[in-house]
Design a protein around this motif. Structure first.
Motif, PDB file in Angstrom:
ATOM      1  N   LEU A   1       9.558 -47.888  -3.672  1.00 62.90           N
ATOM      2  CA  LEU A   1      10.012 -47.552  -5.022  1.00 62.90           C
ATOM      3  C   LEU A   1       9.633 -46.124  -5.386  1.00 62.90           C
TER       4      LEU A   1
ATOM      5  N   MET B   1      11.756 -43.532  -3.406  1.00 61.43           N
ATOM      6  CA  MET B   1      13.154 -43.442  -3.825  1.00 61.43           C
ATOM      7  C   MET B   1      13.307 -42.733  -5.159  1.00 61.43           C
ATOM      8  N   ASP B   2      12.395 -42.947  -6.074  1.00 66.57           N
ATOM      9  CA  ASP B   2      12.519 -42.326  -7.393  1.00 66.57           C
ATOM     10  C   ASP B   2      11.132 -42.141  -7.988  1.00 66.57           C
TER      11      ASP B   2
ATOM     12  N   LEU C   1      13.824 -52.518  -8.003  1.00 64.73           N
ATOM     13  CA  LEU C   1      14.559 -51.961  -6.871  1.00 64.73           C
ATOM     14  C   LEU C   1      16.019 -51.713  -7.225  1.00 64.73           C
TER      15      LEU C   1
ATOM     16  N   ARG D   1      17.494 -45.869  -8.222  1.00 60.48           N
ATOM     17  CA  ARG D   1      17.149 -46.405  -6.908  1.00 60.48           C
ATOM     18  C   ARG D   1      18.414 -47.033  -6.316  1.00 60.48           C
TER      19      ARG D   1
END
Length: 648
Positions: free
Chosen positions: A291, A294-295, A319, A324
């Motif tokens: 997590l 991804m961002d 998610l 994401r």
């Protein structure tokens, strides 16, 4: 695309050099400890012989050490002897006029002592290091490098895939075409201030082409493509998965712009807090790291994450939020147009006979996924090769459909005449009910040849792709379930019933219970969804106790299920009782021909000639119409086609 290579050259030569080093170290270790013994054994004599030579006067000079004497004989040959403590030696040498001198004890140096003591430990550590490296070399991580990513870069040598190789999922292709355009020309979107989605989640049933679609995106964009499975992140050691996620993104940054494909992401992305106890710490730490990567605070520009799953309902909400996996692309089972295109892709590799029509096969396979159609084409090719044919004909595709769905014919199975006759009446009962009860799907095929675990099969298949079922159709299928058992009862009596209808009863019961508890098809229970007390689950924040039913409601559910079953049984009994002569005709035709298609079954009921050759009575006429199909789910035991609606 670039391929990762080891910078150390030939790995075989590297391993050979390591083994040579180990052997040389062993030889050196043994030789150091054995040097004194070998030196003594080379030119040594016994001390008694030394004294005898002194008494004879043949000794020229002697060097006396604490535990050894050495020197030369009168003929200038050297000698060496281990000497005990002998106080008379000096006097004996003086009496014989031998020149002698004293030597100090031979003490090893500090460095030699250090080498003697450390060499065994260094040797053990070196061997352990080498063994660990060899054990972990296959997983892509060096010795003690468990945290290294297992992501593999897909290169063109593995077979480049483009959108031309993906058919039947046009909507999904259009959704992902934007990602391809971004990877080809990022400035096109940056000029207008647009940002490409960081993640795309491919959702669909097994075999619908999610992995193939991800490879096609990489092939179209011509960028590096890393692939990894969700289960590759998780190990028994806590923190290893998070380390692998970090390492995977580090590799992706070096090759950006690129695509990272995570297959079966539900293995690592399940809802946090859904487990029992604290045995999921490793999985949750891995998810947390994913997590963040991804961002998080550090933006990973140019890295597109594509994931695939069959279970989007179990994924953690964090998610799926924007930033994401904010784009969910549904990859459905193909419709008739899609199936025709998929078949065209797979048939390009096969030598086809002129009678093969992909449109007819596509109309006859609703509910098939891309993997099912690929398996169908492969089975047809294998059947043609087994028969020694040079071309794959339509007959092989028909036989392949039967084999894929119901298994191969069990021709070696020997049935008595009574069992064969009972099976013929059972399947004839199913077929007759399907022809007379309004709402049943058209009759596709009926056979008494054993296939898989079924002694006989009746297939009732929809005319077109179906996405839902009406109450009328479900009641008709309930009646169809009991056609075989009631036919046997009318012919043989109640005392002659056998166990062959167990699967029919199970399907009817499950369907009636679903109608009452899930589909709201009972006036007494209303439009509510009920759950059995045994269906409590542990996935989610809390156990779904509020959905369990009381004893009074459970009794009402049982009475409604029984009512539906009895109504269906009565409808099937009325059809077979009113058309008993047709039941006999159809059963006799099955005993003679063993397999009938839908049109042949109607002609047999009407008493018409089926028009088959005498030498080919066991093979039904080929189906060329588009009004037949094959159910998606295999039936384990006898009876009729799968009653569940296609796509429901």
């Amino acid at each position: 695309m670039n391929e990762n290579k080891e910078p150390d050259g030939n790995p075989w030569m590297k391993s050979l050099l390591i083994w040579l080093g180990v052997v040389v170290a062993l030889i050196l270790f043994v030789s150091m400890f054995d040097s004194r013994a070998r030196t003594t054994a080379a030119d040594g004599i016994a001390y008694s012989e030394f004294l005898q030579r002194v008494d004879e006067g043949s000794v020229k000079e002697v060097a006396i050490a604490p535990d050894m004497v050495s020197g030369k004989f009168t003929n200038d040959t050297s000698f060496r002897a281990m000497a005990p403590a002998d106080p008379t030696l000096v006097s004996r040498l003086s009496a014989k006029g031998v020149k002698f001198s004293a030597q100090p004890k031979d003490e090893p140096s500090f460095w030699m002592i250090l080498l003697y003591q450390s060499l065994p430990f260094l040797l053990i550590l070196g061997i352990a290091f080498f063994v660990l490296r060899q054990m972990q070399k296959g997983s892509g991580s060096g010795a003690m490098g468990f945290g290294k990513s297992k992501a593999k870069m897909l290169t063109e040598k593995h077979g480049k895939v483009t959108f031309d190789d993906v058919a039947g999922i046009d909507e999904a292709r259009e959704e992902l075409q934007e990602i391809v355009d971004f990877l080809k020309d990022p400035t096109k979107f940056a000029r207008l201030g647009g940002k490409i989605p960081k993640g795309a989640l491919l959702v669909g049933s097994p075999g619908t082409g999610k992995t193939l679609l991800a490879r096609a995106i990489a092939g179209e964009a011509n960028v590096p493509f890393f692939t990894i499975s969700g289960s590759d992140f998780v190990e028994m050691f806590v923190g290893v998965g998070a380390s692998r996620v970090r390492d995977m993104f580090e590799q992706a940054k070096k090759n950006a712009p690129c695509i990272v494909f995570i297959d079966e992401i539900d293995a690592v992305g399940r809802h946090r807090g859904a487990g029992l106890g604290n045995g999921n710490d490793e999985r949750e730490q891995t998810l947390n790291q994913l997590l963040v990567e991804m961002d998080g605070f550090e933006a990973n520009e140019g890295i597109i994450i594509i994931a695939a799953t069959n279970r989007p309902d179990v994924l953690d909400p964090a998610l799926l939020r924007p930033g994401r996996f904010d784009r969910q692309v549904v990859v459905p089972r193909p419709d008739i147009e899609g199936r025709e295109k998929i078949l065209a892709v797979h048939m390009k590799k096969l030598p086809l006979a002129p009678d093969v029509d992909s449109r007819t096969i596509a109309r006859g396979t609703p509910g098939f996924s891309g993997a099912d159609l690929a398996n169908l084409a492969n089975e047809a090719a294998l059947l043609a090769a087994r028969k020694g044919k040079r071309l794959v004909a339509m007959q092989e595709f028909e036989e392949a459909k039967d084999k894929v769905m119901m298994g191969a014919e069990r021709k070696s199975m020997v049935m008595t005449e009574d069992e064969k006759k009972a099976t013929a009446y059972h399947e004839a009962g199913h077929a007759l009910v399907s022809l007379h009860v309004d709402g049943c799907d058209p009759l596709h095929k009926v056979t008494i040849i054993p296939r898989g675990r079924a002694l006989g099969v009746t297939w009732n298949l929809p005319e077109r792709d179906r996405f839902s079922m009406s109450m009328k159709q479900m009641k008709a299928r309930l009646a169809l379930c009991f056609g075989g058992r009631i036919a046997e009862q009318l012919i043989y009596g109640k005392d002659a019933l056998n166990t062959g209808a167990s699967n029919d009863i199970q399907q009817a019961t499950d369907m009636a219970r679903s109608m009452v508890m899930e589909y709201g098809m009972s006036e007494k229970l209303g439009w509510l969804r009920y759950r059995d007390n045994q269906d409590e689950v542990f996935l989610g924040h809390s156990v779904a106790r509020s959905q369990t039913v009381s004893e009074e409601t459970a009794r009402l559910i049982d009475s409604e299920v029984r009512r539906l079953i009895e109504e269906a049984e009565g409808a099937a009994r009325k059809v077979l009782t009113d058309n008993l002569h047709e039941l006999h005709r159809l059963a006799e035709a099955l005993l003679e021909y063993e397999t009938l298609n839908g049109e042949e079954a109607k002609r047999a009921i009407a008493g018409e000639d089926l028009g088959r050759d005498e030498g080919d009575k066991s093979r039904p006429a080929p189906l060329v119409s588009g009004g037949s199909s094959i159910p998606k789910t295999r039936r384990p035991k006898g009876g009729f086609g799968d009653p569940s609606p296609q796509g429901a």
